[in-house]
Design a protein around this motif. Sequence first.
Motif, PDB file in Angstrom:
ATOM      1  N   SER A 138       0.850  -1.178   0.000  1.00 29.43           N
ATOM      2  CA  SER A 138       0.000   0.000   0.000  1.00 29.43           C
ATOM      3  C   SER A 138       0.889   1.233   0.000  1.00 29.43           C
ATOM      4  CB  SER A 138      -0.944   0.012   1.217  1.00 29.43           C
ATOM      5  OG  SER A 138      -0.195   0.082   2.425  1.00 29.43           O
ATOM      6  N   GLY A 139       0.273   2.389  -0.242  1.00 30.14           N
ATOM      7  CA  GLY A 139       1.046   3.630  -0.251  1.00 30.14           C
ATOM      8  C   GLY A 139       2.134   3.623  -1.301  1.00 30.14           C
ATOM      9  N   GLN A 140       3.302   4.179  -0.937  1.00 29.52           N
ATOM     10  CA  GLN A 140       4.389   4.310  -1.905  1.00 29.52           C
ATOM     11  C   GLN A 140       4.920   2.968  -2.419  1.00 29.52           C
ATOM     12  OE1 GLN A 140       5.189   7.102  -3.398  1.00 29.52           O
ATOM     13  NE2 GLN A 140       3.543   8.029  -2.193  1.00 29.52           N
ATOM     14  N   PRO A 141       5.055   1.934  -1.584  1.00 28.23           N
ATOM     15  CA  PRO A 141       5.468   0.636  -2.148  1.00 28.23           C
ATOM     16  C   PRO A 141       4.491   0.152  -3.228  1.00 28.23           C
ATOM     17  CG  PRO A 141       5.757   0.620   0.216  1.00 28.23           C
ATOM     18  CD  PRO A 141       5.012   1.894  -0.101  1.00 28.23           C
ATOM     19  N   PHE A 142       3.199   0.368  -3.005  1.00 28.51           N
ATOM     20  CA  PHE A 142       2.208  -0.008  -4.012  1.00 28.51           C
ATOM     21  C   PHE A 142       2.381   0.831  -5.274  1.00 28.51           C
ATOM     22  CE2 PHE A 142      -1.945   0.672  -6.029  1.00 28.51           C
ATOM     23  CZ  PHE A 142      -2.291  -0.645  -6.327  1.00 28.51           C
ATOM     24  N   HIS A 143       2.616   2.135  -5.113  1.00 31.70           N
ATOM     25  CA  HIS A 143       2.806   3.009  -6.272  1.00 31.70           C
ATOM     26  C   HIS A 143       3.975   2.528  -7.127  1.00 31.70           C
ATOM     27  CE1 HIS A 143       0.927   6.546  -3.810  1.00 31.70           C
ATOM     28  NE2 HIS A 143       0.042   5.618  -4.124  1.00 31.70           N
ATOM     29  N   ARG A 144       5.072   2.146  -6.469  1.00 30.14           N
ATOM     30  CA  ARG A 144       6.253   1.711  -7.220  1.00 30.14           C
ATOM     31  C   ARG A 144       5.968   0.448  -8.018  1.00 30.14           C
ATOM     32  NH1 ARG A 144       8.906   3.916  -2.618  1.00 30.14           N
ATOM     33  NH2 ARG A 144       8.812   1.951  -1.468  1.00 30.14           N
ATOM     34  N   LEU A 145       5.244  -0.489  -7.402  1.00 32.54           N
ATOM     35  CA  LEU A 145       4.873  -1.704  -8.138  1.00 32.54           C
ATOM     36  C   LEU A 145       3.901  -1.377  -9.273  1.00 32.54           C
ATOM     37  CD1 LEU A 145       4.325  -4.171  -5.140  1.00 32.54           C
ATOM     38  CD2 LEU A 145       6.238  -4.183  -6.765  1.00 32.54           C
ATOM     39  N   LEU A 146       2.921  -0.537  -8.969  1.00 34.86           N
ATOM     40  CA  LEU A 146       1.904  -0.201  -9.958  1.00 34.86           C
ATOM     41  C   LEU A 146       2.497   0.479 -11.173  1.00 34.86           C
ATOM     42  CD1 LEU A 146      -1.085   0.002 -10.761  1.00 34.86           C
ATOM     43  CD2 LEU A 146      -1.190   2.156  -9.469  1.00 34.86           C
ATOM     44  N   VAL A 147       3.384   1.454 -10.954  1.00 40.40           N
ATOM     45  CA  VAL A 147       3.939   2.174 -12.095  1.00 40.40           C
ATOM     46  C   VAL A 147       4.757   1.245 -12.984  1.00 40.40           C
ATOM     47  CG1 VAL A 147       6.114   2.976 -11.048  1.00 40.40           C
ATOM     48  CG2 VAL A 147       5.003   4.366 -12.788  1.00 40.40           C
ATOM     49  N   GLY A 148       5.436   0.254 -12.376  1.00 38.99           N
ATOM     50  CA  GLY A 148       6.182  -0.705 -13.181  1.00 38.99           C
ATOM     51  C   GLY A 148       5.280  -1.531 -14.073  1.00 38.99           C
ATOM     52  N   HIS A 149       4.163  -2.000 -13.511  1.00 39.72           N
ATOM     53  CA  HIS A 149       3.230  -2.816 -14.301  1.00 39.72           C
ATOM     54  C   HIS A 149       2.534  -1.982 -15.375  1.00 39.72           C
ATOM     55  CE1 HIS A 149       3.858  -6.343 -11.925  1.00 39.72           C
ATOM     56  NE2 HIS A 149       3.445  -5.765 -10.822  1.00 39.72           N
TER      57      HIS A 149
END
Length: 212
Positions: A138-149
């Motif tokens: 969630s939060g920034q860790p989620f953002h980093r994964l999401l932007v990669g996908h």
Amino acid sequence: MRKPTAFTLLIAVLLVAGCADGPQDAASTATPPVTAPPVTAAPTPTGTAFNPTDIAWLQLTVAMTERLLPVLDLVPARTTDPAWRRTATQVAGTRRADLDRARRLLADAAAPTTNPHEGHDMPGMATAQEMTALRAASGQPFHRLLVGHLRAHLAQSVRIATAEQQNGVQPATVALAEAVVRSGTADLERLDHLDPAEPSIAGSAPPTTRGG
């Protein structure tokens, strides 16, 4: 109508390439060569034929979009950042509309209703393991994964849609490819303005600890 050439058929092979038993790197857009199954062109009700590239691209577009939407559906529960929520909503809306158009065109082409890519992890598709990681973040860790996908999906979508533009022959299918290139390019530019390393003022949910 352009005659199918050897290059056109090669592109049809490339469009269905990338199927693999193992997971792929989310940022990878490389497509390893494989042998594509033969695709039989079928007339539409208006008599305009689909060539193998048209069919292969439509099938792969459906498969890729069906794998992306569950990723975007996670966004409301995994972040409170309004910019990410807005971006996910915009991308999901466009992709759902494209998916509907692609399915209708496959029906017009009398193409098989089964998904030839079912169970395959291809460039631009989140794997089961990656989905597990997304659900745990969630939060920034989620953002980093999401932007990669998202980057992997959009880059691969633009790549194969460009091949369809150049080698497809069915007007409605080529028009859809042109729309995918435009929206995909715009979405990639939108991602460039979202820095996952910098939390927005609105804030995101605090990171959770992921196992594994």
